[in-house]
Design a protein around this motif. Structure first.
Motif, PDB file in Angstrom:
ATOM      1  N   LEU A  43      44.039  18.318   4.869  1.00 54.62           N
ATOM      2  CA  LEU A  43      45.105  18.907   4.076  1.00 54.62           C
ATOM      3  C   LEU A  43      45.979  17.819   3.470  1.00 54.62           C
ATOM      4  CD1 LEU A  43      46.391  21.785   6.401  1.00 54.62           C
ATOM      5  CD2 LEU A  43      44.931  21.989   4.390  1.00 54.62           C
ATOM      6  N   ASP A  44      46.639  18.161   2.349  1.00 49.31           N
ATOM      7  CA  ASP A  44      47.596  17.223   1.753  1.00 49.31           C
ATOM      8  C   ASP A  44      48.716  16.938   2.727  1.00 49.31           C
ATOM      9  OD1 ASP A  44      47.398  18.432  -1.640  1.00 49.31           O
ATOM     10  OD2 ASP A  44      46.523  16.673  -0.678  1.00 49.31           O
ATOM     11  N   GLY A  45      49.114  15.682   2.786  1.00 49.35           N
ATOM     12  CA  GLY A  45      50.234  15.355   3.656  1.00 49.35           C
ATOM     13  C   GLY A  45      49.802  15.108   5.097  1.00 49.35           C
ATOM     14  N   TYR A  46      48.545  15.354   5.386  1.00 50.06           N
ATOM     15  CA  TYR A  46      48.057  15.096   6.735  1.00 50.06           C
ATOM     16  C   TYR A  46      47.070  13.948   6.720  1.00 50.06           C
ATOM     17  CZ  TYR A  46      50.559  19.174   8.373  1.00 50.06           C
ATOM     18  OH  TYR A  46      51.556  20.049   8.700  1.00 50.06           O
ATOM     19  N   GLY A  47      45.853  14.241   6.397  1.00 45.59           N
ATOM     20  CA  GLY A  47      44.873  13.162   6.397  1.00 45.59           C
ATOM     21  C   GLY A  47      43.507  13.728   6.678  1.00 45.59           C
ATOM     22  N   PHE A  48      42.523  12.837   6.845  1.00 41.91           N
ATOM     23  CA  PHE A  48      41.159  13.308   7.034  1.00 41.91           C
ATOM     24  C   PHE A  48      40.968  13.729   8.482  1.00 41.91           C
ATOM     25  CE2 PHE A  48      37.056  13.700   5.170  1.00 41.91           C
ATOM     26  CZ  PHE A  48      36.162  13.630   6.223  1.00 41.91           C
ATOM     27  N   PHE A  49      41.588  14.858   8.821  1.00 38.17           N
ATOM     28  CA  PHE A  49      41.391  15.407  10.154  1.00 38.17           C
ATOM     29  C   PHE A  49      41.789  16.872  10.133  1.00 38.17           C
ATOM     30  CE2 PHE A  49      45.932  15.547  11.267  1.00 38.17           C
ATOM     31  CZ  PHE A  49      46.473  14.562  10.445  1.00 38.17           C
ATOM     32  N   ARG A  50      41.553  17.517  11.228  1.00 40.54           N
ATOM     33  CA  ARG A  50      41.876  18.938  11.344  1.00 40.54           C
ATOM     34  C   ARG A  50      43.321  19.037  11.774  1.00 40.54           C
ATOM     35  NH1 ARG A  50      41.514  22.692  15.539  1.00 40.54           N
ATOM     36  NH2 ARG A  50      41.082  20.947  16.961  1.00 40.54           N
TER      37      ARG A  50
END
Lengths: 254, 158, 397
Positions: free
Chosen positions: B39-46
């Motif tokens: 998700l935007d603002g998070y990163g390549f993870f769940r």
């Protein structure tokens, strides 16, 4: 059926289907939005750790507290944090004698036959929560990652147990939890720090050698600490962006 | 390709097979990738992992919680050498006790073992840190026979 | 602590990557090498090696199909391995390798084999009955166009695929080298030479494997070995080996010369725990001896039986040497602590999930697959034509 009625029914049918599809899609978007612990905002924090080697007395409190707080097996090879004892002969600084009996879990035994002119000190080790973490770089599925608030975490539901991250960590802080066959490591007591508590190791450290730090908090003592101490990170040549700042780190420390 | 060569039917078949495989893969991917991944603002993870990790129950209550009930002990400690320590450094993990003080009691501590964890004389501790050779210092007596753990040097001229 | 010398970080007490992870680059290396040999005939028109063309392709396929097995057995959660295709982390060499593998398997190898064998598949489809007919019909994708134009198209497409396949094969095994070579935390692995060394040792091992398989299968089929073919393959093996050996020595000499901190630990490792597998097995027995044998056959005219014996010996020693190289990289790189202050040992189980027994089974399995593939796909030049001519002859009589 005449043309107009057919058209009307077709249009209505399409409308219903699209709305239904949109509703399902919207639900799935909402479902994925995580809830934050009420007033904890990820972007308000940038977590780090300071470790003062000059104050560590090798009590092992941190190792025990970490295992208790995070349900880590008391077995060899299962350490989210550990303490090393260095004995450095001043005439042979390239060959320190290092030990870490059960990671320091039971403290240390006094050294027998300590040679004259040997420098002895304790160095706590842990995940460095690197800002340019080499371990998250190699994870093939995004199961380990840097959170927006600066903590390197493991998603145990996605980890394949391939162990590439364990290979890529220069600090040896990762291991496989045999109960889940996934990777485990220090997660800066994420469940505590997101609720305004400090890490377990900081909580129990008798001398304040280990201290959780929030670099985004202007009132955090870390800023003064960094300003008034000569700090060092482990293996700076690897450019990992380590956020574990050591004071008093001797050159012999690996 | 030869102009007018109509004999490429078999090539179309195998191409079709590959196309089908590709489309099937795209569909499967749509279904199986978690909606909160990358998700935007998070990163390549769940992103849901953050909540799951943060939801772990705590074992150490933290000093602020202890002081809510035991402020008197805190007042005593504030005057002595053990002021910088937090309660659970010696008393162990007590979140369960804080949640249910009547039924969950802290474990009894063994002074010789506990105090010597820090104060046994050993190389590597910084200058000025109080350390003793246990037998020399107190024979077989418990440390608490002379020292108040909440105010260790109380009544000892320091 | 048992098996530990000096100081290792507390979490380093067990090796992370086992013999199964040694097998994986070994198997994919054989694939890349076998394919490069096949491409010699197809793209560079080295007619002499034609007898091994189809064998090399099927060997590559057999080994590529088995290659994921050691990985699956190693993973803590093999059921989640599909996540690498669902959410591949683009920064991770391992994730990207999943796609390189898939590309190579499907778009290069399977397609090329199909285009090359198609006319024989169609013929078998038309000439057999029952279940066999259905099976070959499926393999032919129910297209029976074997007109000269269609076959010309097949040939051209096969050629294009081989041309595409050469860099793909380079990528396939170079990537495996990069998976190790890009780990800055491990100085034994971290070098830009790693993908290149892996690739050339792959080529060497693949060529040696096809050489041995060809000679063995000729024996089994009681057919004369085409010495021109085998001599050519051996010369390619020789030259590839020279390049491979030079690259490996370059890496080693460079390390010894620069003598940085990591070498203080590594030098010790080479002299103690890894001495047998590195110096003795890999360098002397697995590289210098086969190079010597092959060199001899290149400069001295030797009688056929002697040459055959030397090729077999060289081939077997080569495979041993390349396996030792993989072992020394994977296992060797984990025997020293990242603290550079100590060493540990590798304790390989036997009948455990990552032990010797599964490793042996995985080593044997590709040959089983190959045997099956050789049954399904007519491999030998002239075989089908002979059989067909024989059948027609018998029918006429």
């Amino acid at each position: 059926m005449d043309q107009n009625r057919r058209n009307f029914l077709a249009q209505t049918g399409k409308f219903i289907m699209l709305t239904g599809a949109a509703a399902v899609a919207w639900d799935s978007i909402l479902a994925g939005t995580p809830e934050r612990a009420s007033n904890y905002k990820l972007t308000d924090h940038w977590w780090a750790m300071t470790i003062d080697v000059d104050r560590c007395i090798g009590s092992g409190n941190c190792v025990r507290a970490c295992k208790q707080e995070n349900d880590v097996l008391n077995e060899p090879g299962n350490f989210r944090t550990w303490v090393e004892r260095y004995q450095v002969r001043t005439d042979d600084p390239d060959h320190p004698v290092v030990d870490s009996p059960n990671g320091g879990y039971d403290g240390f035994e006094p050294i027998t036959n300590l040679a004259e002119g040997t420098k002895v000190f304790f160095v706590p080790k842990m995940c460095n929560h690197c800002a340019h973490s080499p371990c998250t770089q190699v994870c093939p599925v995004g199961a380990t990652f840097e959170s927006p608030d600066g903590v390197v975490l493991v998603d145990k539901k996605r980890c394949l147990g391939c162990r590439y991250c364990v290979q890529a960590c220069p600090y040896g802080c990762r291991f496989i939890d045999p109960r889940t066959n996934t990777v485990d490591k220090c997660n800066l007591c994420y469940h505590r720090i997101t609720r305004g508590l400090t890490t377990a190791c900081t909580e129990v450290c008798p001398t304040g050698a280990r201290r959780l730090a929030d670099l985004k908090d202007p009132n955090d003592p870390v800023h003064e600490f960094l300003r008034t101490h000569k700090v060092h990170v482990l293996k700076p040549q690897m450019a990992t962006g380590s956020k574990c700042y050591y004071n008093g780190l001797d050159g012999s420390v690996r | 390709m030869d102009r007018g060569n109509r004999h490429y039917g078999h090539v179309l078949r195998v191409a079709g097979l590959f196309l089908f495989g590709f489309v099937a893969f795209v569909i499967v991917r749509q279904v199986l990738v978690p909606p909160d991944f990358n998700l935007d603002g998070y990163g390549f993870f769940r992103a849901g992992a953050l909540d799951e990790i943060a939801a772990r129950p705590i074992a150490y209550a933290g000093q602020a919680t202890c002081v809510e009930c035991h402020s008197d002990v805190q007042d005593t400690r504030a005057k002595g050498a053990h002021a910088p320590l937090h309660c659970e450094a010696c008393h162990g993990a007590l979140a369960k006790h804080a949640d249910d003080p009547e039924n969950v009691k802290p474990a009894t501590l063994n002074p010789r073992r506990l105090c010597l964890t820090c104060h046994a004389k050993m190389a590597g501790k910084y200058d000025g840190f109080p350390q003793v050779e246990a037998k020399e210092h107190a024979g077989d007596d418990a440390c608490t026979s002379c020292h108040n753990p909440h105010h260790p040097m109380d009544g000892m001229g320091g | 602590m048992h098996g530990v010398e000096g100081y290792i970080y507390p979490n380093e007490v067990e090796l992370q990557w086992s013999v199964l992870i040694v097998l994986y680059p070994f198997l994919t290396g054989l694939v890349a090498g076998a394919f490069i040999l096949a491409s010699l005939e197809r793209v560079f028109n080295v007619k002499a090696v034609r007898p091994t063309y189809r064998l090399a392709l099927l060997t590559a396929l057999a080994f590529l199909l088995v290659a994921p097995l050691p990985l699956q057995m190693h993973l803590g959660h093999p059921e989640r391995s599909f996540e690498m295709y669902l959410t591949p982390h683009r920064e991770s060499a391992m994730a990207m390798f999943g796609f390189v593998y898939l590309w190579y398997l499907m778009a290069v190898l399977v397609l090329e084999i199909w285009f090359d064998f198609r006319k024989d598949l169609v013929r078998t489809w038309k000439e057999s009955g029952g279940l066999k007919k259905k099976f070959y019909g499926l393999l032919s994708l129910w297209s029976d166009d074997v007109s000269p134009e269609a076959l010309r198209l097949d040939d051209r497409l096969g050629r294009i695929l081989t041309i595409v396949g050469i860099p793909s094969a380079f990528l396939l095994h170079g990537y495996v080298g990069f998976i190790f070579g890009s780990v800055k935390a491990n100085p034994w692995w971290s070098t830009p030479l790693m993908p290149v060394v892996f690739l050339f040792s792959a080529i060497v091992s693949g060529i040696a494997l096809v050489l041995l398989l060809y000679m063995a299968l000729c024996r089994i089929r009681k057919v004369a070995i085409d010495m021109a073919c085998v001599d050519t393959i051996a010369s390619y093996l020789f030259y590839a080996f020279l390049v491979d050996f030079s690259l490996e020595m370059l890496d080693l000499v460079h390390r010894l010369y620069e003598a940085d901190e990591s070498l203080k630990a590594l030098d010790f490792m080479v002299h103690t725990r890894l001495f047998v597998s590195q110096i003795v097995l890999q360098i002397v027995v697995g590289t210098l001896v086969p190079i010597g044998l092959l060199a001899l056959t290149q400069v001295v005219r030797l009688r056929e039986p002697i040459r055959r014996g030397m090729y077999v010996s060289a081939g077997l020693l080569t495979l041993l040497g390349i396996f030792a190289m993989r072992w020394n990289v994977v296992i060797g790189g984990q025997l020293f602590s990242k603290s550079f202050l100590g060493y540990t040992t590798y304790k390989m189980g036997f009948a455990t999930r990552e032990g010797l027994l599964p490793a042996l089974v995985i080593m044997v399995l590709p040959f089983v697959f190959l045997a099956v593939l050789l049954r399904i796909f007519p491999t030998w030049p002239g075989e089908r034509e002979e059989a067909h001519a024989g059948a027609t002859e018998a029918a006429r009589a």
